[in-house]
Design an enzyme around this catalytic site. Structure first.
Site, PDB file in Angstrom:
ATOM      1  N   LEU A  65      48.684  48.370  25.552  1.00  0.00           N
ATOM      2  CA  LEU A  65      48.518  47.409  24.451  1.00  0.00           C
ATOM      3  C   LEU A  65      49.097  46.051  24.888  1.00  0.00           C
ATOM      4  CD1 LEU A  65      47.283  47.756  21.555  1.00  0.00           C
ATOM      5  CD2 LEU A  65      49.629  47.636  20.709  1.00  0.00           C
ATOM      6  N   GLY A  66      48.497  45.506  25.973  1.00  0.00           N
ATOM      7  CA  GLY A  66      48.876  44.178  26.439  1.00  0.00           C
ATOM      8  C   GLY A  66      47.996  43.135  25.787  1.00  0.00           C
ATOM      9  N   ILE A  81      44.891  42.068  26.388  1.00  0.00           N
ATOM     10  CA  ILE A  81      43.525  42.494  26.059  1.00  0.00           C
ATOM     11  C   ILE A  81      43.558  43.685  25.106  1.00  0.00           C
ATOM     12  CG2 ILE A  81      41.310  43.283  26.984  1.00  0.00           C
ATOM     13  CD1 ILE A  81      42.045  41.852  29.637  1.00  0.00           C
ATOM     14  N   ARG A 100      53.970  51.439  28.798  1.00  0.00           N
ATOM     15  CA  ARG A 100      55.309  51.629  29.378  1.00  0.00           C
ATOM     16  C   ARG A 100      56.386  51.516  28.311  1.00  0.00           C
ATOM     17  NH1 ARG A 100      54.944  47.785  34.557  1.00  0.00           N
ATOM     18  NH2 ARG A 100      54.471  46.318  32.898  1.00  0.00           N
ATOM     19  N   ARG A 150      40.668  49.696  35.358  1.00  0.00           N
ATOM     20  CA  ARG A 150      40.304  49.807  36.764  1.00  0.00           C
ATOM     21  C   ARG A 150      39.878  51.241  37.006  1.00  0.00           C
ATOM     22  NH1 ARG A 150      39.765  45.128  36.872  1.00  0.00           N
ATOM     23  NH2 ARG A 150      40.863  43.573  38.140  1.00  0.00           N
ATOM     24  N   ASP A 171      33.106  50.727  32.602  1.00  0.00           N
ATOM     25  CA  ASP A 171      32.795  49.407  33.188  1.00  0.00           C
ATOM     26  C   ASP A 171      33.318  49.330  34.617  1.00  0.00           C
ATOM     27  OD1 ASP A 171      31.848  46.690  33.093  1.00  0.00           O
ATOM     28  OD2 ASP A 171      33.918  46.006  32.791  1.00  0.00           O
ATOM     29  N   GLU A 202      33.911  50.873  43.649  1.00  0.00           N
ATOM     30  CA  GLU A 202      32.867  49.891  43.293  1.00  0.00           C
ATOM     31  C   GLU A 202      32.323  49.206  44.538  1.00  0.00           C
ATOM     32  OE1 GLU A 202      34.463  47.229  40.332  1.00  0.00           O
ATOM     33  OE2 GLU A 202      35.132  48.894  39.100  1.00  0.00           O
ATOM     34  N   HIS A 233      30.962  46.525  35.937  1.00  0.00           N
ATOM     35  CA  HIS A 233      32.187  45.704  35.913  1.00  0.00           C
ATOM     36  C   HIS A 233      31.884  44.291  35.384  1.00  0.00           C
ATOM     37  CE1 HIS A 233      36.385  45.127  37.901  1.00  0.00           C
ATOM     38  NE2 HIS A 233      36.256  44.338  36.837  1.00  0.00           N
ATOM     39  N   GLY A 260      33.242  43.115  32.288  1.00  0.00           N
ATOM     40  CA  GLY A 260      34.126  42.824  31.155  1.00  0.00           C
ATOM     41  C   GLY A 260      34.249  41.348  30.829  1.00  0.00           C
TER      42      GLY A 260
HETATM   43  P1  NAP Z   1      48.655  42.708  30.337  1.00  0.00           P
HETATM   44  O1  NAP Z   1      48.701  41.737  29.231  1.00  0.00           O
HETATM   45  O2  NAP Z   1      49.638  42.606  31.439  1.00  0.00           O
HETATM   46  O3  NAP Z   1      48.758  44.164  29.679  1.00  0.00           O
HETATM   47  C1  NAP Z   1      48.834  45.330  30.427  1.00  0.00           C
HETATM   48  C2  NAP Z   1      49.444  46.428  29.582  1.00  0.00           C
HETATM   49  O4  NAP Z   1      49.458  47.628  30.381  1.00  0.00           O
HETATM   50  C3  NAP Z   1      50.877  46.143  29.165  1.00  0.00           C
HETATM   51  O5  NAP Z   1      51.066  46.509  27.825  1.00  0.00           O
HETATM   52  C4  NAP Z   1      51.691  47.022  30.096  1.00  0.00           C
HETATM   53  O6  NAP Z   1      52.909  47.462  29.562  1.00  0.00           O
HETATM   54  C5  NAP Z   1      50.764  48.197  30.290  1.00  0.00           C
HETATM   55  N1  NAP Z   1      51.117  48.925  31.515  1.00  0.00           N
HETATM   56  C6  NAP Z   1      51.359  48.422  32.736  1.00  0.00           C
HETATM   57  N2  NAP Z   1      51.694  49.390  33.597  1.00  0.00           N
HETATM   58  C7  NAP Z   1      51.690  50.533  32.881  1.00  0.00           C
HETATM   59  C8  NAP Z   1      51.989  51.882  33.204  1.00  0.00           C
HETATM   60  N3  NAP Z   1      52.355  52.244  34.437  1.00  0.00           N
HETATM   61  N4  NAP Z   1      51.863  52.818  32.231  1.00  0.00           N
HETATM   62  C9  NAP Z   1      51.496  52.454  30.993  1.00  0.00           C
HETATM   63  N5  NAP Z   1      51.215  51.187  30.618  1.00  0.00           N
HETATM   64  C10 NAP Z   1      51.320  50.242  31.556  1.00  0.00           C
HETATM   65  O7  NAP Z   1      47.231  42.716  31.044  1.00  0.00           O
HETATM   66  P2  NAP Z   1      45.807  42.399  30.407  1.00  0.00           P
HETATM   67  O8  NAP Z   1      45.524  40.956  30.544  1.00  0.00           O
HETATM   68  O9  NAP Z   1      45.691  43.012  29.051  1.00  0.00           O
HETATM   69  O10 NAP Z   1      44.849  43.151  31.450  1.00  0.00           O
HETATM   70  C11 NAP Z   1      44.996  44.517  31.683  1.00  0.00           C
HETATM   71  C12 NAP Z   1      44.100  44.960  32.833  1.00  0.00           C
HETATM   72  O11 NAP Z   1      42.749  45.034  32.410  1.00  0.00           O
HETATM   73  C13 NAP Z   1      44.049  44.033  34.063  1.00  0.00           C
HETATM   74  O12 NAP Z   1      45.164  44.204  34.911  1.00  0.00           O
HETATM   75  C14 NAP Z   1      42.759  44.469  34.729  1.00  0.00           C
HETATM   76  O13 NAP Z   1      42.986  45.530  35.637  1.00  0.00           O
HETATM   77  C15 NAP Z   1      41.902  44.987  33.546  1.00  0.00           C
HETATM   78  N6  NAP Z   1      40.776  44.067  33.274  1.00  0.00           N
HETATM   79  C16 NAP Z   1      39.514  44.528  33.444  1.00  0.00           C
HETATM   80  C17 NAP Z   1      38.452  43.667  33.180  1.00  0.00           C
HETATM   81  C18 NAP Z   1      37.029  44.123  33.360  1.00  0.00           C
HETATM   82  O14 NAP Z   1      36.196  43.305  33.677  1.00  0.00           O
HETATM   83  N7  NAP Z   1      36.720  45.381  33.112  1.00  0.00           N
HETATM   84  C19 NAP Z   1      38.677  42.357  32.775  1.00  0.00           C
HETATM   85  C20 NAP Z   1      39.982  41.934  32.619  1.00  0.00           C
HETATM   86  C21 NAP Z   1      41.036  42.803  32.854  1.00  0.00           C
HETATM   87  P3  NAP Z   1      54.164  46.473  29.340  1.00  0.00           P
HETATM   88  O15 NAP Z   1      53.911  45.839  28.018  1.00  0.00           O
HETATM   89  O16 NAP Z   1      55.334  47.376  29.337  1.00  0.00           O
HETATM   90  O17 NAP Z   1      54.153  45.489  30.477  1.00  0.00           O
HETATM   91  C1  8YV Z   2      36.501  40.224  36.961  1.00  0.00           C
HETATM   92  C2  8YV Z   2      38.516  41.563  36.088  1.00  0.00           C
HETATM   93  O1  8YV Z   2      35.468  41.154  37.134  1.00  0.00           O
HETATM   94  O2  8YV Z   2      39.992  39.875  35.387  1.00  0.00           O
HETATM   95  C3  8YV Z   2      39.877  40.991  35.871  1.00  0.00           C
HETATM   96  O3  8YV Z   2      40.857  41.697  36.171  1.00  0.00           O
HETATM   97  O4  8YV Z   2      38.372  42.694  36.391  1.00  0.00           O
HETATM   98  C4  8YV Z   2      37.328  40.736  35.816  1.00  0.00           C
HETATM   99  O5  8YV Z   2      37.576  39.731  34.924  1.00  0.00           O
HETATM  100  C5  8YV Z   2      37.034  40.044  38.300  1.00  0.00           C
HETATM  101  O6  8YV Z   2      38.333  39.561  38.274  1.00  0.00           O
HETATM  102  C6  8YV Z   2      36.144  39.104  39.107  1.00  0.00           C
HETATM  103  O7  8YV Z   2      36.763  38.698  40.279  1.00  0.00           O
END
Ligand code: NAP
Ligand code: 8YV
Length: 319
Positions: free
Chosen positions: A152-153, A155, A175, A232, A256, A261, A279, A281
């Site tokens: 619950l960060g 996003i 965490r 991921r 996604d 990949e 992928h 998002g």
């Molecule tokens: P964020 O604000 O840093 O939030 C991440 C959340 O995950 C935090 O609440 C964190 O806990 C929790 N976390 C981290 N490590 C953990 C663990 N070992 N066990 C349980 N929870 C854990 O990041 P965000 O901006 O929301 O993005 C999250 C992730 O989404 C990115 O890192 C990326 O991999 C993925 N993403 C995917 C796409 C896509 O295109 N599909 C796009 C954007 C992002 P804490 O609060 O304790 O730090």
């Molecule tokens: C993009 C992502 O696909 O922000 C991330 O972590 O997974 C996506 O927004 C990627 O970063 C493109 O390079």
């Protein structure tokens, strides 16, 4: 003289143009003799614009770039950059948090509804001319479900906020307990999976999150359970997911992201109860432009006065 940088992989034209306007650019994927490049022009390279999906940037690669000062990621997840190796070498790493939260949350809700209400399957049904022979089968529903969010960060909260409007219960695991939210917290992922029948993964891809969603978690999610992974591929044990889907241990999945990949296992492609996205998002024109601008501003901020806008935690002590 403009700083010389590498672009690690193809980016939107507008982003590439902005990089080319501000820096002397080398496009890594277009360089035929990379050994020669690293021995020559590579020694002048001070920055790296890193496309998350275009290969890993590890210590060995950094060692080939002795003048490297900053790796600016094009995305919020920076699992493709070894940020610890960078910090050890005094190299700054930046990412693009915040500017994509709403886009990724929108996509997640779309994928959730597509998976439950079987929208791609219904579209194929119409296109294949099957409607005149009879109605599309009734689908599962979001109604009455409890949605669990792993992570619950930024996003995750944007997803939860949208789910509030859909009138479904939201619970979470991470965490730590998040301040200022009323959603029920579970201190184990299995506990969350038992309590919900939709599980959405939106944590970073790290050593700690690798295969967090395994056979035990999927079994706890249950036969009516739906997995949505927008985090991921590494977060889910893909082999265990395939087994669970084939055995009916869970109902359906919307994905996604994948472990390898852009390769997607044939077993997933063959399944009717799975919705597969490539992928995407954050992949709208507007949001990718905003991510690109933040990446350019991180590079510019560093080269102008050593002030990148969004350094990742591992390197913040270097700024
Ligand atoms: P964020 O604000 O840093 O939030 C991440 C959340 O995950 C935090 O609440 C964190 O806990 C929790 N976390 C981290 N490590 C953990 C663990 N070992 N066990 C349980 N929870 C854990 O990041 P965000 O901006 O929301 O993005 C999250 C992730 O989404 C990115 O890192 C990326 O991999 C993925 N993403 C995917 C796409 C896509 O295109 N599909 C796009 C954007 C992002 P804490 O609060 O304790 O730090
Ligand atoms: C993009 C992502 O696909 O922000 C991330 O972590 O997974 C996506 O927004 C990627 O970063 C493109 O390079």
């Amino acid at each position: 003289m403009q700083p010389e940088i590498i672009i690690g992989g193809p980016m939107p034209d507008t982003v590439t143009a902005a990089l080319e306007a501000a820096f002397t650019v080398h496009k890594l994927w277009q360089i035929e003799d990379q050994d020669r490049f690293f021995a020559d022009a590579g020694r002048r390279v001070r920055g790296f614009a890193a496309n998350t999906l275009a290969g890993r940037i590890d210590g060995a690669l950094m060692d080939k770039l002795p003048a490297l000062e900053i790796i600016a990621g094009f995305g919020v997840g920076y699992d493709s950059i070894d940020a610890v190796a960078a910090a050890k070498r005094g190299v700054i790493v930046t990412n693009t948090p915040g500017v994509l939260d709403d886009e990724v949350a929108d996509l997640t809700i779309g994928l959730l509804l597509a998976t439950l209400r079987q929208l791609p399957q219904a579209d194929r049904f119409v296109r294949e001319g099957k409607w005149p022979q009879g109605a599309f089968p009734l689908s599962p529903t979001l109604r009455g479900r409890t949605v669990g969010i792993l992570g619950l960060g930024a996003i995750g909260k944007a997803i939860a906020h949208r789910l509030d409007a859909f009138g479904v219960a939201v619970e979470y695991h991470g965490r730590s307990r998040q301040a200022g939210v009323a959603y029920t917290y579970h201190d184990t992922l299995v506990g969350l999976a038992k309590a919900c029948d939709v599980l959405i993964a939106i944590v970073p891809g790290t050593a700690e999150t690798r295969h967090l969603i395994d056979a035990e978690v999927l079994a706890a999610l249950g036969r009516e359970g739906v997995l949505i992974n927008v985090a991921r591929g590494s977060v889910v044990d893909e082999a265990a997911l395939i087994t669970a889907l084939q055995a009916g241990t869970i109902l359906a999945a919307g994905l996604d992201v994948y472990e390898d990949e852009p390769r997607v296992p044939a077993a997933l492609v063959a399944m009717a109860n799975v919705v597969l996205l490539p992928h995407i998002g954050s992949a709208s024109v507007k949001t990718r432009a905003a991510m690109g601008q933040l990446m350019v501003d991180n590079l510019g901020g560093w080269f102008a006065d050593r002030k990148p806008l969004t350094p990742v935690p591992e390197v913040q002590h270097l700024v």
